[in-house]
Design a protein around this motif. Structure first.
Motif, PDB file in Angstrom:
ATOM      1  N   PHE A   1       0.827  -1.213   0.000  1.00  0.00           N
ATOM      2  CA  PHE A   1       0.000   0.000   0.000  1.00  0.00           C
ATOM      3  C   PHE A   1       0.853   1.252   0.000  1.00  0.00           C
ATOM      4  CE2 PHE A   1      -2.288   3.285   2.529  1.00  0.00           C
ATOM      5  CZ  PHE A   1      -3.276   3.576   1.610  1.00  0.00           C
ATOM      6  N   SER A   2       1.831   1.312   0.916  1.00  0.00           N
ATOM      7  CA  SER A   2       2.668   2.505   0.994  1.00  0.00           C
ATOM      8  C   SER A   2       3.554   2.631  -0.238  1.00  0.00           C
ATOM      9  CB  SER A   2       3.530   2.472   2.262  1.00  0.00           C
ATOM     10  OG  SER A   2       4.320   1.303   2.307  1.00  0.00           O
ATOM     11  N   GLY A   3       4.069   1.508  -0.738  1.00  0.00           N
ATOM     12  CA  GLY A   3       4.928   1.542  -1.919  1.00  0.00           C
ATOM     13  C   GLY A   3       4.203   2.020  -3.152  1.00  0.00           C
ATOM     14  N   VAL A   4       2.969   1.542  -3.350  1.00  0.00           N
ATOM     15  CA  VAL A   4       2.164   1.972  -4.493  1.00  0.00           C
ATOM     16  C   VAL A   4       1.855   3.459  -4.398  1.00  0.00           C
ATOM     17  CG1 VAL A   4      -0.101   1.729  -5.589  1.00  0.00           C
ATOM     18  CG2 VAL A   4       1.176  -0.309  -4.910  1.00  0.00           C
ATOM     19  N   ARG A   5       1.515   3.915  -3.202  1.00  0.00           N
ATOM     20  CA  ARG A   5       1.192   5.328  -2.995  1.00  0.00           C
ATOM     21  C   ARG A   5       2.398   6.224  -3.286  1.00  0.00           C
ATOM     22  NH1 ARG A   5      -0.749   6.639   2.925  1.00  0.00           N
ATOM     23  NH2 ARG A   5       1.402   5.974   3.270  1.00  0.00           N
ATOM     24  N   ILE A   6       3.577   5.814  -2.814  1.00  0.00           N
ATOM     25  CA  ILE A   6       4.804   6.574  -3.066  1.00  0.00           C
ATOM     26  C   ILE A   6       5.078   6.655  -4.559  1.00  0.00           C
ATOM     27  CG2 ILE A   6       7.320   6.548  -2.799  1.00  0.00           C
ATOM     28  CD1 ILE A   6       6.779   5.188  -0.035  1.00  0.00           C
ATOM     29  N   ASN A   7       4.969   5.516  -5.229  1.00  0.00           N
ATOM     30  CA  ASN A   7       5.257   5.459  -6.663  1.00  0.00           C
ATOM     31  C   ASN A   7       4.364   6.406  -7.454  1.00  0.00           C
ATOM     32  OD1 ASN A   7       7.214   4.176  -8.192  1.00  0.00           O
ATOM     33  ND2 ASN A   7       5.887   2.534  -8.843  1.00  0.00           N
ATOM     34  N   ALA A   8       3.065   6.366  -7.165  1.00  0.00           N
ATOM     35  CA  ALA A   8       2.119   7.217  -7.883  1.00  0.00           C
ATOM     36  C   ALA A   8       2.381   8.696  -7.597  1.00  0.00           C
ATOM     37  CB  ALA A   8       0.691   6.847  -7.494  1.00  0.00           C
ATOM     38  N   ALA A   9       2.657   9.018  -6.340  1.00  0.00           N
ATOM     39  CA  ALA A   9       2.869  10.415  -5.968  1.00  0.00           C
ATOM     40  C   ALA A   9       4.109  10.998  -6.644  1.00  0.00           C
ATOM     41  CB  ALA A   9       2.992  10.536  -4.451  1.00  0.00           C
ATOM     42  N   VAL A  10       5.200  10.241  -6.666  1.00  0.00           N
ATOM     43  CA  VAL A  10       6.437  10.735  -7.280  1.00  0.00           C
ATOM     44  C   VAL A  10       6.267  10.866  -8.788  1.00  0.00           C
ATOM     45  CG1 VAL A  10       8.862  10.202  -7.739  1.00  0.00           C
ATOM     46  CG2 VAL A  10       7.915   9.842  -5.452  1.00  0.00           C
ATOM     47  N   ALA A  11       5.647   9.857  -9.418  1.00  0.00           N
ATOM     48  CA  ALA A  11       5.425   9.918 -10.870  1.00  0.00           C
ATOM     49  C   ALA A  11       4.569  11.129 -11.230  1.00  0.00           C
ATOM     50  CB  ALA A  11       4.769   8.626 -11.351  1.00  0.00           C
ATOM     51  N   GLN A  12       3.512  11.354 -10.462  1.00  0.00           N
ATOM     52  CA  GLN A  12       2.647  12.503 -10.718  1.00  0.00           C
ATOM     53  C   GLN A  12       3.398  13.816 -10.557  1.00  0.00           C
ATOM     54  OE1 GLN A  12      -0.691  11.897  -8.026  1.00  0.00           O
ATOM     55  NE2 GLN A  12      -2.020  11.420  -9.755  1.00  0.00           N
ATOM     56  N   ALA A  13       4.162  13.949  -9.499  1.00  0.00           N
ATOM     57  CA  ALA A  13       4.874  15.198  -9.234  1.00  0.00           C
ATOM     58  C   ALA A  13       5.872  15.504 -10.340  1.00  0.00           C
ATOM     59  CB  ALA A  13       5.583  15.118  -7.882  1.00  0.00           C
ATOM     60  N   LEU A  14       6.643  14.505 -10.756  1.00  0.00           N
ATOM     61  CA  LEU A  14       7.623  14.714 -11.821  1.00  0.00           C
ATOM     62  C   LEU A  14       6.936  15.050 -13.140  1.00  0.00           C
ATOM     63  CD1 LEU A  14      10.095  11.769 -11.062  1.00  0.00           C
ATOM     64  CD2 LEU A  14      10.452  14.195 -10.579  1.00  0.00           C
ATOM     65  N   ALA A  15       5.836  14.363 -13.423  1.00  0.00           N
ATOM     66  CA  ALA A  15       5.126  14.613 -14.680  1.00  0.00           C
ATOM     67  C   ALA A  15       4.492  15.998 -14.685  1.00  0.00           C
ATOM     68  CB  ALA A  15       4.063  13.535 -14.885  1.00  0.00           C
ATOM     69  N   TRP A  16       3.893  16.391 -13.581  1.00  0.00           N
ATOM     70  CA  TRP A  16       3.267  17.709 -13.500  1.00  0.00           C
ATOM     71  C   TRP A  16       4.295  18.822 -13.712  1.00  0.00           C
ATOM     72  CZ3 TRP A  16      -0.233  15.811  -9.083  1.00  0.00           C
ATOM     73  CH2 TRP A  16      -1.556  15.741  -9.535  1.00  0.00           C
ATOM     74  N   SER A  17       5.506  18.620 -13.241  1.00  0.00           N
ATOM     75  CA  SER A  17       6.509  19.678 -13.317  1.00  0.00           C
ATOM     76  C   SER A  17       6.876  20.028 -14.749  1.00  0.00           C
ATOM     77  CB  SER A  17       7.761  19.272 -12.544  1.00  0.00           C
ATOM     78  OG  SER A  17       8.472  18.245 -13.209  1.00  0.00           O
ATOM     79  N   GLN A  18       6.717  19.065 -15.661  1.00  0.00           N
ATOM     80  CA  GLN A  18       7.082  19.309 -17.055  1.00  0.00           C
ATOM     81  C   GLN A  18       5.945  19.013 -18.021  1.00  0.00           C
ATOM     82  OE1 GLN A  18       9.981  20.636 -18.024  1.00  0.00           O
ATOM     83  NE2 GLN A  18      10.698  20.718 -15.887  1.00  0.00           N
ATOM     84  N   ASP A  19       4.731  18.850 -17.484  1.00  0.00           N
ATOM     85  CA  ASP A  19       3.555  18.547 -18.302  1.00  0.00           C
ATOM     86  C   ASP A  19       3.792  17.312 -19.176  1.00  0.00           C
ATOM     87  OD1 ASP A  19       0.957  18.884 -19.179  1.00  0.00           O
ATOM     88  OD2 ASP A  19       1.520  20.222 -20.832  1.00  0.00           O
TER      89      ASP A  19
END
Length: 232
Positions: free
Chosen positions: A69-87
């Protein structure tokens, strides 16, 4: 085309950066539950060593679950943050498909049932077969099942952390010369996420960052963490 792949769903952490034809970077930190400390440093190292800027990427791929649960949540959050930063677009990859792809990479098996220990006498499970492009494709739905149900759902050689928890019927394990201990120890890494993501990217099968959501299968996972003895 360059892709960054992240994997933290199985209580380890790995990062891979690939282009159209080859792997440019891969690093695995196998310390259990160290994802929060290692995912960003490994990502930064991948970009520095390959002289890549985030803006140079075609997409970011991540293991979207099911899994820890925690690993999946971390993965999604980091991927989203990096993607949002550069669209950038995001490619969510099933952790069960990645596990099946890892089994093919490690053992050469072309038909497997990916099984992950979900705690509480349950497993995450799905059946996979290799296609003509060398991708392990799901033959049915991903399920969260108890051991007895999973035994009946299993069609092929079970692999992964939950494989010894079920006793599949109608599966001739004698046909597989690989020891059960080796099958249990197979784990997906960012390498497997990257290989699958490359195939998806070629077809532009990606989503906006806001839709890059984790998949738990257990809808109330956060409520049950105290019951599990360890986070899932």
């Amino acid at each position: 085309m360059k892709l960054l792949a992240l994997e933290t769903a199985n209580e380890q952490c790995s990062v891979s950066l690939i282009d159209d034809t080859q792997e440019l970077y891969f690093q695995l930190d196998d310390r259990p539950k160290a994802q929060t400390q290692t995912i960003l440093p490994l990502t930064e190292q991948a970009l520095l060593q390959t002289k890549t800027q985030l803006a140079d990427l075609a997409a970011i791929a991540f293991s979207r679950g099911p899994g820890s649960f925690s690993g999946v949540r971390i993965n999604a959050a980091v991927a989203q943050a990096l993607a949002w930063s550069q669209d950038l677009p995001v490619i969510p990859v099933s952790s069960l498909q990645a596990l099946a792809q890892a089994a093919y990479r490690v053992t050469g098996l072309t038909q497997v049932t990916a099984v992950l220990d979900a705690r509480m006498q349950e497993v995450y499970i799905a059946n996979f077969c290799l296609d003509e492009q060398g991708m392990m494709q799901a033959m049915d739905e991903e399920k969260l099942l108890n051991y007895e149900q999973a035994s009946a759902y299993c069609k092929f050689t079970p692999i992964g952390s939950g494989s010894e928890l079920i006793k599949p019927t109608g599966i001739d394990s004698a046909e597989v010369s690989i020891p059960n201990t080796a099958l249990v120890q197979i784990k997906a890494t960012a390498q497997d996420i990257a290989v699958i993501a490359r195939s998806y990217a070629a077809q532009q099968k990606w989503v906006d960052a806001e839709h890059a959501l984790p998949v738990y299968l257990r809808d109330d996972a956060w409520k049950k963490i105290p019951e599990q003895g360890k986070a899932n």
